[in-house]
Design a protein around this motif. Structure first.
Motif, PDB file in Angstrom:
ATOM      1  N   THR A  24       0.845  -1.191   0.000  1.00 32.90           N
ATOM      2  CA  THR A  24       0.000   0.000   0.000  1.00 32.90           C
ATOM      3  C   THR A  24       0.885   1.247   0.000  1.00 32.90           C
ATOM      4  O   THR A  24       1.986   1.242   0.543  1.00 32.90           O
ATOM      5  N   GLY A  25       0.392   2.305  -0.633  1.00 34.95           N
ATOM      6  CA  GLY A  25       1.189   3.539  -0.697  1.00 34.95           C
ATOM      7  C   GLY A  25       2.496   3.337  -1.426  1.00 34.95           C
ATOM      8  O   GLY A  25       3.541   3.838  -1.000  1.00 34.95           O
ATOM      9  N   ALA A  26       2.449   2.618  -2.560  1.00 33.85           N
ATOM     10  CA  ALA A  26       3.687   2.228  -3.258  1.00 33.85           C
ATOM     11  C   ALA A  26       4.129   3.246  -4.298  1.00 33.85           C
ATOM     12  O   ALA A  26       4.967   2.927  -5.148  1.00 33.85           O
ATOM     13  N   ASN A  27       3.594   4.456  -4.246  1.00 27.28           N
ATOM     14  CA  ASN A  27       3.940   5.434  -5.288  1.00 27.28           C
ATOM     15  C   ASN A  27       4.974   6.467  -4.855  1.00 27.28           C
ATOM     16  O   ASN A  27       5.340   7.356  -5.628  1.00 27.28           O
ATOM     17  N   SER A  28       5.470   6.377  -3.612  1.00 26.62           N
ATOM     18  CA  SER A  28       6.487   7.332  -3.158  1.00 26.62           C
ATOM     19  C   SER A  28       7.250   6.762  -1.972  1.00 26.62           C
ATOM     20  O   SER A  28       6.823   5.780  -1.351  1.00 26.62           O
ATOM     21  N   GLY A  29       8.379   7.398  -1.650  1.00 29.45           N
ATOM     22  CA  GLY A  29       9.138   7.058  -0.448  1.00 29.45           C
ATOM     23  C   GLY A  29       9.524   5.602  -0.348  1.00 29.45           C
ATOM     24  O   GLY A  29       9.931   4.960  -1.326  1.00 29.45           O
ATOM     25  N   VAL A  45       4.119  -7.636  -8.341  1.00 32.45           N
ATOM     26  CA  VAL A  45       3.888  -6.553  -7.385  1.00 32.45           C
ATOM     27  C   VAL A  45       2.554  -5.872  -7.661  1.00 32.45           C
ATOM     28  O   VAL A  45       2.265  -5.481  -8.798  1.00 32.45           O
ATOM     29  N   ILE A  46       1.762  -5.744  -6.603  1.00 33.96           N
ATOM     30  CA  ILE A  46       0.502  -5.009  -6.687  1.00 33.96           C
ATOM     31  C   ILE A  46       0.696  -3.691  -5.954  1.00 33.96           C
ATOM     32  O   ILE A  46       0.836  -3.657  -4.725  1.00 33.96           O
ATOM     33  N   MET A  47       0.740  -2.600  -6.713  1.00 37.15           N
ATOM     34  CA  MET A  47       0.818  -1.271  -6.125  1.00 37.15           C
ATOM     35  C   MET A  47      -0.608  -0.833  -5.760  1.00 37.15           C
ATOM     36  O   MET A  47      -1.421  -0.562  -6.637  1.00 37.15           O
ATOM     37  N   ALA A  48      -0.896  -0.775  -4.463  1.00 35.65           N
ATOM     38  CA  ALA A  48      -2.234  -0.391  -3.991  1.00 35.65           C
ATOM     39  C   ALA A  48      -2.180   1.078  -3.580  1.00 35.65           C
ATOM     40  O   ALA A  48      -1.671   1.406  -2.504  1.00 35.65           O
ATOM     41  N   CYS A  49      -2.699   1.960  -4.429  1.00 30.35           N
ATOM     42  CA  CYS A  49      -2.500   3.400  -4.247  1.00 30.35           C
ATOM     43  C   CYS A  49      -3.804   4.183  -4.398  1.00 30.35           C
ATOM     44  O   CYS A  49      -4.717   3.768  -5.110  1.00 30.35           O
ATOM     45  N   ARG A  50      -3.835   5.337  -3.773  1.00 29.86           N
ATOM     46  CA  ARG A  50      -5.020   6.201  -3.815  1.00 29.86           C
ATOM     47  C   ARG A  50      -4.997   7.125  -5.027  1.00 29.86           C
ATOM     48  O   ARG A  50      -5.988   7.272  -5.713  1.00 29.86           O
ATOM     49  N   ASN A  51      -3.866   7.788  -5.272  1.00 25.53           N
ATOM     50  CA  ASN A  51      -3.753   8.741  -6.369  1.00 25.53           C
ATOM     51  C   ASN A  51      -3.280   8.016  -7.624  1.00 25.53           C
ATOM     52  O   ASN A  51      -2.096   7.748  -7.791  1.00 25.53           O
ATOM     53  N   MET A  52      -4.219   7.714  -8.506  1.00 28.79           N
ATOM     54  CA  MET A  52      -3.884   6.913  -9.679  1.00 28.79           C
ATOM     55  C   MET A  52      -3.064   7.689 -10.718  1.00 28.79           C
ATOM     56  O   MET A  52      -2.259   7.109 -11.439  1.00 28.79           O
ATOM     57  N   GLU A  53      -3.271   8.983 -10.791  1.00 27.86           N
ATOM     58  CA  GLU A  53      -2.544   9.792 -11.772  1.00 27.86           C
ATOM     59  C   GLU A  53      -1.045   9.763 -11.486  1.00 27.86           C
ATOM     60  O   GLU A  53      -0.228   9.519 -12.387  1.00 27.86           O
ATOM     61  N   ILE A  54      -0.673  10.007 -10.234  1.00 26.71           N
ATOM     62  CA  ILE A  54       0.737   9.955  -9.842  1.00 26.71           C
ATOM     63  C   ILE A  54       1.265   8.526  -9.930  1.00 26.71           C
ATOM     64  O   ILE A  54       2.372   8.273 -10.407  1.00 26.71           O
TER      65      ILE A  54
END
Length: 327
Positions: A24-29, A45-54
């Motif tokens: 979860t939260g795999a789009n930064s840091g 890998v499953i990137m489970a993220c809220r902001n799909m654009e980023i």
């Protein structure tokens, strides 16, 4: 040694692409660094993220850097129970099992001065950092059981050291903002309280999942370099301090290596219900919290507050989690 198989002109080890990890939260840091590490090792890998654009941009980056086309992006807002249920339903329809679940996403909105509530009217720190992971674990437990070596890892924080103060308590009566008009909001306190609650749930859920052979542990995140976007949210004093600390703080990739090691190595294959520090050592509950011992606890990394081991606290947070998520 297993024979490498060519997929889309990329080299993988047969079977490794069937190892599935959700981050979860795999789009930064640290989450982004961990997604890259697992992808580079051939995991699906499953990137489970809220902001799909980023996240879509990051997904492409990770795919290209890792030469792994098994990097999937799925929408998930961990603070929303409806989003969690939708995510789990879609994941189960798409994938036959789950090997690793990493709760990396967290809510810590620097500079926030007002109570923010989730869609279910739960204080946003607790909705994201505590109750969301609890619900995800329960909904995905049957898929984790299908793995030969299922592991759950919760991202904890050194902020829990504030509970070495005997006066520090989780505000169980204010987790839905009941006193938001009379109690001053402190984003750092809510963050620390919600992560302490997550640690308590780590111990409790490890017991509950033991018969299902699902290992549940927590990693105490030490300092890492903050992003420019995060530093911009800080007040002037903390902004200067953060820039100065960034010269010596390690990169997120180091902590991502800890994620990978704890979730895949033989060293931790039989470890469950533990807090692990950044040195990959198992942290013990403190026995003394006064005087010199207190200072050692605060500045060291070998002990966690005994508050986390209190059975009454465990029952409170477990019952509340069950009640709020209807699980």
């Amino acid at each position: 040694m297993q024979r490498p198989e060519r997929i889309n002109d990329k080299q993988f080890v047969i079977g490794m692409e069937n190892k599935i990890v959700i981050i979860t939260g795999a789009n930064s840091g640290i989450g982004k660094a961990a997604a890259l590490r697992f992808a580079s090792e051939g995991y699906r890998v499953i990137m489970a993220c809220r902001n799909m654009e980023i996240s879509k941009v990051v997904q492409i980056q990770i795919t290209e850097l890792s030469n792994n086309y098994n990097v999937d992006l799925m929408e998930l807002d961990v603070s929303s129970f409806d989003s969690i249920r939708k995510f789990c339903s879609e994941f189960k329809a798409k994938y036959p099992h789950l090997d690793i679940l990493i709760h990396n996403a967290a809510y810590l909105n620097y500079g926030e001065k007002e109570y923010k509530l989730s869609a279910e009217h739960i204080e946003l720190s607790f909705a994201t950092n505590t109750f969301g992971p609890f619900l995800l674990n329960n909904l995905l437990a049957d898929h984790l059981e299908k793995s030969q070596d299922p592991r759950i890892l919760n991202a904890c924080t050194t902020n829990i050291k504030n509970f070495f103060d005997p006066g520090r308590q989780i505000e169980f009566d204010n987790l839905r903002g009941e006193f938001r008009n009379t109690r001053r909001y402190n984003v750092y306190k809510m963050y620390g309280d919600s992560k302490m609650a997550l640690l308590i749930l780590t111990f409790k859920m490890a017991e509950e999942f033991k018969s299902r052979e699902i290992k549940v542990n927590a990693l105490q995140i030490n300092r890492v370099k903050l992003s420019k976007e995060t530093i911009k949210k800080l007040s002037s004093f903390w902004k200067v301090l953060a820039w100065a600390q960034n010269f010596t703080n390690p990169l997120p990739s180091g902590m991502a290596d800890n994620y990978f090691h704890i979730c895949t190595s033989n060293e931790f294959s039989n470890v469950t219900g533990q807090l692990i520090n950044h040195k990959r050592e198992i942290v013990q509950p403190s026995t003394k919290e006064k005087g010199i011992a207190q200072l050692k606890n605060i500045f060291g990394s070998s002990n966690y507050p005994k508050y986390a081991s209190d059975s009454q606290n465990a029952e409170k947070i477990w019952n509340l989690s069950t009640e709020l998520t209807n699980e």
